[in-house]
Design an enzyme around this catalytic site. Sequence first.
Site: not given
Length: 170
Positions: A40, A48, A53, A57, A83
Amino acid sequence: MALSDGLTGLSNRRGFMEVLEKAVSRHARGGPPLALLFLDLDGFKGINDHFGHHVGDLALQTFARRLESCVRKGDTVARLGGDEFTVLAEGVVSLEHARAIADQIIEAMKPPLDGHPVCLRASIGISLYQPPADASRFLREADHAMYHAKHHHDEVEGVSAFMSGAELLD
């Protein structure tokens, strides 16, 4: 239906489960031992929220690339969603070997994200396959170990391992 993740190019959950089920079946017929690492990306929501974002990404793509660089040819790396990532490593016979892979992954994540003041960190759960577990249970055990690593460690990175019929091992 697609078997790969559009953002990272890795196997997606569906593709990964197909690979995992085949590996468990091979193991049942005398195939190689299996280790599953469930990862994770720590602090992803903050990346984010703070950077946008597009940087989120980039973080996922970079995490995926670095993760792939840490495993052997033939190991399966997947992005399950959000994630969460997994590594299926065949032929890993001991917890120490699986931990060495996890340690290599943690090291690979230390450099900052290109062009951004963001460092990637991961919580990693490890499960060694123990019959007669099916693929779904094997995945749940690794996921459980990852949550243990994430919530029971104060250090920057956490690694926990789970073996069927045993307590979580730190």
